[in-house]
Scaffold this active site. Structure first.
Site, PDB file in Angstrom:
ATOM      1  N   ASP A 113     -41.601  17.277 -26.101  1.00  9.18           N
ATOM      2  CA  ASP A 113     -42.205  18.616 -26.121  1.00  9.18           C
ATOM      3  C   ASP A 113     -43.727  18.519 -26.036  1.00  9.18           C
ATOM      4  O   ASP A 113     -44.321  17.547 -26.515  1.00  9.18           O
ATOM      5  CB  ASP A 113     -41.786  19.313 -27.428  1.00  9.18           C
ATOM      6  CG  ASP A 113     -41.984  20.816 -27.359  1.00  9.18           C
ATOM      7  OD1 ASP A 113     -42.328  21.337 -26.273  1.00  9.18           O
ATOM      8  OD2 ASP A 113     -41.803  21.469 -28.408  1.00  9.18           O
ATOM      9  N   ASN A 165     -33.568  26.262 -20.634  1.00  6.88           N
ATOM     10  CA  ASN A 165     -34.808  26.180 -19.834  1.00  6.88           C
ATOM     11  C   ASN A 165     -34.741  27.009 -18.544  1.00  6.88           C
ATOM     12  O   ASN A 165     -35.770  27.249 -17.908  1.00  6.88           O
ATOM     13  CB  ASN A 165     -35.171  24.729 -19.486  1.00  6.88           C
ATOM     14  CG  ASN A 165     -35.781  23.957 -20.645  1.00  6.88           C
ATOM     15  OD1 ASN A 165     -35.672  22.735 -20.720  1.00  6.88           O
ATOM     16  ND2 ASN A 165     -36.446  24.660 -21.567  1.00  6.88           N
TER      17      ASN A 165
HETATM   18  C1  FPP Z   1     -41.332  20.485 -22.954  1.00  5.76           C
HETATM   19  O1  FPP Z   1     -42.694  20.776 -22.755  1.00  5.76           O
HETATM   20  C2  FPP Z   1     -40.836  19.680 -21.880  1.00  5.76           C
HETATM   21  C3  FPP Z   1     -39.864  20.083 -21.008  1.00  5.76           C
HETATM   22  C4  FPP Z   1     -39.194  21.388 -21.050  1.00  5.76           C
HETATM   23  C5  FPP Z   1     -39.418  19.237 -19.932  1.00  5.76           C
HETATM   24  C6  FPP Z   1     -39.536  17.755 -20.154  1.00  5.76           C
HETATM   25  C7  FPP Z   1     -39.641  17.182 -18.810  1.00  5.76           C
HETATM   26  C8  FPP Z   1     -40.346  16.089 -18.462  1.00  5.76           C
HETATM   27  C9  FPP Z   1     -41.001  15.207 -19.431  1.00  5.76           C
HETATM   28  C10 FPP Z   1     -40.499  15.732 -17.034  1.00  5.76           C
HETATM   29  C11 FPP Z   1     -39.214  15.531 -16.292  1.00  5.76           C
HETATM   30  C12 FPP Z   1     -38.343  14.491 -16.892  1.00  5.76           C
HETATM   31  C13 FPP Z   1     -37.802  13.458 -16.225  1.00  5.76           C
HETATM   32  C14 FPP Z   1     -36.812  12.554 -16.916  1.00  5.76           C
HETATM   33  C15 FPP Z   1     -38.141  13.157 -14.833  1.00  5.76           C
HETATM   34  P1  FPP Z   1     -43.109  22.291 -22.675  1.00  5.76           P
HETATM   35  O2  FPP Z   1     -43.269  22.659 -21.264  1.00  5.76           O
HETATM   36  O3  FPP Z   1     -42.130  23.148 -23.428  1.00  5.76           O
HETATM   37  O4  FPP Z   1     -44.481  22.232 -23.423  1.00  5.76           O
HETATM   38  P2  FPP Z   1     -45.165  23.404 -24.257  1.00  5.76           P
HETATM   39  O5  FPP Z   1     -44.244  23.727 -25.411  1.00  5.76           O
HETATM   40  O6  FPP Z   1     -46.445  22.780 -24.692  1.00  5.76           O
HETATM   41  O7  FPP Z   1     -45.353  24.557 -23.312  1.00  5.76           O
END
Ligand code: FPP
Length: 246
Positions: A26, A74
C-alpha cells in the site's frame, strides 16, 4: 554481495523461521503525490519494489511470498488507473518471467484472475505453467483477489461436492476448506505485512491470517526493500507464537 540461492540444492532453514510472508503493498499513490507525480508513477515504482523484494525473499530463504497486486474491490478505481495496473502487470510478467524461471521460482496466482482480459489470462496461465516444474520458492500474486470471494468460491465448490455425493456436509472440516481455497498448496501463512501505515486487512487472506503475525510499517510500498523485509523478519523472529496454546 547478495548470496546466490541455488534452487536445486536444499537450503538450511533460515534463522527467522518464516516460510510464507504475504504483503499488502500500500502507498503507491501517496508516494507519487509526495513527489507531485501522477499515480501511475507510484505504481511503476511499486513494481520496482516488487522486483527488489521478490529477489530478497528468495535470498532470505522464504518458501513463499504472496503479493496483493489487485483486489476484487480495486475495480472501483477510475478505469484509467485499472488499465495502468493491468498494463504494468502484463509488462512485469513479460519482462521478469525469464529471471524468475532461471532462479527456479514458481509463479502462482491467487484470486479470480480468470475474470481478467482473455489475453492477460492466457499470458498468466502460460507463465504459471512454464514455472510449475521448478523447485524454488513460490511468488504468488493476488489478482482480482478478495478473501470473501475466495471463501464464497470454496463454499460453492464444497457444496457441489456434497450435491454430487462425494462428501457429507457434516464431515466438512477445516482441512477441507484449506484444501479448497486458492492457497491450497501454499505453506501456512506466517507473517502478513502492510505498508503505508494503514492497519487493516482489506479483505486479504482472512482465513489464512488466523494465526499469522501482523506487521505494520509506515513505509510506503515503493520505498520497501530488502532491509525493510529483513526488519519485518527480525520482528517476526521475536514474536511468541502460541497458536492458542500456552
Ligand atoms: C496500493 O497503493 C497498491 C495497489 C492497489 C496496487 C499494487 C500494485 C503494484 C505494486 C504494481 C503492480 C504489481 C505487480 C505484481 C506487477 P495505492 O494506490 O492504494 O496507494 P495510496 O493508498 O497511497 O493511494
Amino acid at each position: 554481495m547478495a548470496t546466490q540461492v541455488r534452487p536445486d540444492v536444499p537450503q538450511p532453514a533460515p534463522a527467522h523461521g518464516a516460510r510464507h510472508v504475504a504483503i499488502i503493498m500500500d502507498g503507491n499513490g501517496r508516494w507519487a503525490k509526495k513527489r507531485l507525480l501522477p499515480r501511475i508513477a507510484g505504481h511503476r515504482a511499486g513494481v520496482e519494489a516488487v522486483r527488489r523484494v521478490s529477489r530478497a525473499a528468495r535470498e532470505m530463504g522464504l518458501e513463499c511470498l504472496t503479493l496483493y497486486a489487485f483486489s476484487s474491490e480495486n475495480w472501483k478505481r477510475p478505469a484509467s488507473e485499472v488499465a495502468d495496473l493491468m498494463g504494468l502487470l502484463r509488462h512485469f510478467i513479460q519482462a521478469d518471467l525469464d529471471e524468475f524461471h532461471a532462479n527456479g521460482v514458481r509463479l502462482r496466482i491467487i484470486g479470480n484472475y480468470k475474470a481478467l482480459e482473455p489475453s492477460l489470462v492466457a499470458l498468466i496461465e502460460d507463465a504459471v505453467k512454464r514455472t510449475a516444474g521448478n523447485s524454488g520458492p513460490i511468488i504468488a500474486i493476488a489478482l482480482n483477489y478478495g478473501a470473501q470471494d475466495e471463501m464464497v468460491r470454496a463454499a460453492q465448490a464444497l457444496a457441489q461436492r456434497v450435491v454430487a455425493g462425494e462428501i457429507a456436509a457434516d464431515a466438512i472440516g477445516v482441512g477441507d476448506i484449506d484444501a479448497t481455497l486458492d492457497t491450497a498448496d501454499l505453506p501456512p501463512l506466517d507473517l502478513l505485512i502492510r505498508t503505508s501505515g494503514e492497519q487493516r486487512l482489506s479483505n486479504f487472506m482472512l482465513w489464512q491470517a488466523a494465526y499469522a503475525e501482523l506487521y505494520f510499517t509506515d513505509m510506503l510500498w515503493p520505498d520497501f526493500d530488502a532491509n525493510a523485509l529483513a526488519q519485518a523478519l527480525d520482528a517476526f523472529r521475536l514474536r511468541d507464537r502460541r497458536f492458542g496454546g500456552l
